[in-house]
Design an enzyme around this catalytic site. Sequence first.
Site, PDB file in Angstrom:
ATOM      1  N   LEU A  14      20.303   6.492  46.242  1.00 23.16           N
ATOM      2  CA  LEU A  14      19.979   7.604  45.337  1.00 23.16           C
ATOM      3  C   LEU A  14      20.365   7.243  43.906  1.00 23.16           C
ATOM      4  O   LEU A  14      21.267   7.815  43.299  1.00 23.16           O
ATOM      5  CB  LEU A  14      20.690   8.883  45.782  1.00 23.16           C
ATOM      6  CG  LEU A  14      20.189   9.488  47.083  1.00 23.16           C
ATOM      7  CD1 LEU A  14      20.938  10.768  47.406  1.00 23.16           C
ATOM      8  CD2 LEU A  14      18.688   9.761  47.009  1.00 23.16           C
ATOM      9  N   HIS A  15      19.694   6.238  43.379  1.00 20.65           N
ATOM     10  CA  HIS A  15      19.911   5.783  42.010  1.00 20.65           C
ATOM     11  C   HIS A  15      18.582   5.735  41.277  1.00 20.65           C
ATOM     12  O   HIS A  15      17.530   5.627  41.887  1.00 20.65           O
ATOM     13  CB  HIS A  15      20.555   4.390  42.009  1.00 20.65           C
ATOM     14  CG  HIS A  15      21.919   4.388  42.604  1.00 20.65           C
ATOM     15  ND1 HIS A  15      23.010   4.888  41.953  1.00 20.65           N
ATOM     16  CD2 HIS A  15      22.362   4.006  43.821  1.00 20.65           C
ATOM     17  CE1 HIS A  15      24.071   4.779  42.728  1.00 20.65           C
ATOM     18  NE2 HIS A  15      23.700   4.254  43.876  1.00 20.65           N
ATOM     19  N   ALA A  16      18.641   5.825  39.966  1.00 22.49           N
ATOM     20  CA  ALA A  16      17.477   5.691  39.083  1.00 22.49           C
ATOM     21  C   ALA A  16      16.286   6.536  39.520  1.00 22.49           C
ATOM     22  O   ALA A  16      16.376   7.747  39.546  1.00 22.49           O
ATOM     23  CB  ALA A  16      17.120   4.222  38.933  1.00 22.49           C
TER      24      ALA A  16
END
Length: 92
Positions: A14-16
């Site tokens: 759950l990044h960028a």
Amino acid sequence: MYQRRTLVASSVGLHARPAGLVARTAAGQAAKVKIAKITAGVAGDPVDAASVLGLMTLGAAHGDEVELTAEGDAARESVDALAELIAQDLDA
């Protein structure tokens, strides 16, 4: 209260971009959804699922389990929509 657990399918977690997609979807839900990373079977401190920064601070990587919770009339629909999104590979 309604809660549901799911696995993070995106290869970057759950990044960028995935965090942005989840946050935008959460912001459009009728119920306010919280999300927490599961460690050793226990949910950590929840953050607002509509917050990109909050999602990124979870440190939820590919394959990690997260728990989504919400309260109110639209809780089930809101949580299910986000759980189904997180269970997809959002990097594609």
